[in-house]
Design a protein around this motif. Sequence first.
Motif, PDB file in Angstrom:
ATOM      1  N   CYS A 133     -42.826  83.113 -46.880  1.00  0.00           N
ATOM      2  CA  CYS A 133     -42.149  84.320 -47.363  1.00  0.00           C
ATOM      3  C   CYS A 133     -41.328  85.008 -46.266  1.00  0.00           C
ATOM      4  CB  CYS A 133     -43.167  85.335 -47.891  1.00  0.00           C
ATOM      5  SG  CYS A 133     -44.654  84.668 -48.622  1.00  0.00           S
TER       6      CYS A 133
ATOM      7  N   SER B 190     -33.916  86.080 -44.217  1.00  0.00           N
ATOM      8  CA  SER B 190     -33.108  86.388 -45.413  1.00  0.00           C
ATOM      9  C   SER B 190     -33.998  86.735 -46.597  1.00  0.00           C
ATOM     10  CB  SER B 190     -32.255  85.156 -45.767  1.00  0.00           C
ATOM     11  OG  SER B 190     -33.114  84.030 -45.956  1.00  0.00           O
ATOM     12  N   CYS B 191     -35.289  86.660 -46.395  1.00  0.00           N
ATOM     13  CA  CYS B 191     -36.232  86.922 -47.488  1.00  0.00           C
ATOM     14  C   CYS B 191     -37.038  88.177 -47.158  1.00  0.00           C
ATOM     15  CB  CYS B 191     -37.093  85.686 -47.709  1.00  0.00           C
ATOM     16  SG  CYS B 191     -36.102  84.213 -48.003  1.00  0.00           S
ATOM     17  N   HIS B 192     -38.346  88.028 -46.889  1.00  0.00           N
ATOM     18  CA  HIS B 192     -39.180  89.205 -46.625  1.00  0.00           C
ATOM     19  C   HIS B 192     -39.322  89.484 -45.149  1.00  0.00           C
ATOM     20  CE1 HIS B 192     -40.134  89.693 -50.824  1.00  0.00           C
ATOM     21  NE2 HIS B 192     -40.220  88.374 -50.899  1.00  0.00           N
TER      22      HIS B 192
ATOM     23  N   GLN C 136     -37.398  92.115 -48.856  1.00  0.00           N
ATOM     24  CA  GLN C 136     -36.799  92.013 -50.183  1.00  0.00           C
ATOM     25  C   GLN C 136     -37.716  92.740 -51.143  1.00  0.00           C
ATOM     26  OE1 GLN C 136     -33.995  91.010 -51.151  1.00  0.00           O
ATOM     27  NE2 GLN C 136     -33.203  89.657 -49.540  1.00  0.00           N
TER      28      GLN C 136
ATOM     29  N   MET D 230     -41.978  83.581 -57.196  1.00  0.00           N
ATOM     30  CA  MET D 230     -41.903  83.542 -55.748  1.00  0.00           C
ATOM     31  C   MET D 230     -42.656  82.361 -55.159  1.00  0.00           C
ATOM     32  SD  MET D 230     -40.090  85.885 -54.332  1.00  0.00           S
ATOM     33  CE  MET D 230     -38.888  86.335 -55.551  1.00  0.00           C
ATOM     34  N   PRO D 231     -42.160  81.678 -54.176  1.00  0.00           N
ATOM     35  CA  PRO D 231     -40.780  81.720 -53.708  1.00  0.00           C
ATOM     36  C   PRO D 231     -39.788  81.408 -54.825  1.00  0.00           C
ATOM     37  CG  PRO D 231     -42.153  80.494 -52.159  1.00  0.00           C
ATOM     38  CD  PRO D 231     -42.962  80.693 -53.393  1.00  0.00           C
TER      39      PRO D 231
END
Length: 123
Positions: A32, A36-38, A44, A98-99
């Motif tokens: 995660c 660019s994600c969490h 995010q 998620m993902p």
Amino acid sequence: MRAVVFLAVVGCASAEPVTYAQVHDEVFVPSCGFSSCHGGANGQGNLVIDGSEEDYAAIVDGVSDVAGGLAFVVPGDPDGSYLVQKCRGDDGIVDDIMPPGVGLEAEPLALVIGWIEAGALRE
Ligand code: HEM
């Protein structure tokens, strides 16, 4: 038959409890925590997982604004935890599994569920 039951009980009883360190280092950060994600400064959604000490509070005390304030983690209740619902793609989640596009594989998901079931403890 009795032997099978005995082995099942012993097998279950001897399973090591899943620790936060294990689920953080083996699931949350690698699956995660991309920038660019969490893993980015703002994460995010409402979830920031950047490998820091703050991750525990972000995961366990965090709530989803877009999903009406649902808690990401309800200690002791994996099914009631929005993070698990998002990773399984349960009916009723807002936006993506998620993902994104794939969901979490069975083994890392079982670790997350085991940790939450055992109370989502920090130690
Ligand atoms: C197992 C790893 C992951 C977990 C546990 C996870 C968990 C979550 C959760 C609980 C939310 C809802 C946040 C909210 O409602 O406030 C969310 C949203 C989001 N996540 Fe993840 N995520 C993971 C991996 C990823 C990855 C790899 C990406 C980027 C490729 C990503 C991108 C997003 C985005 C863009 C959103 C907001 C839109 C949406 O809800 O679909 N996540 N994630």
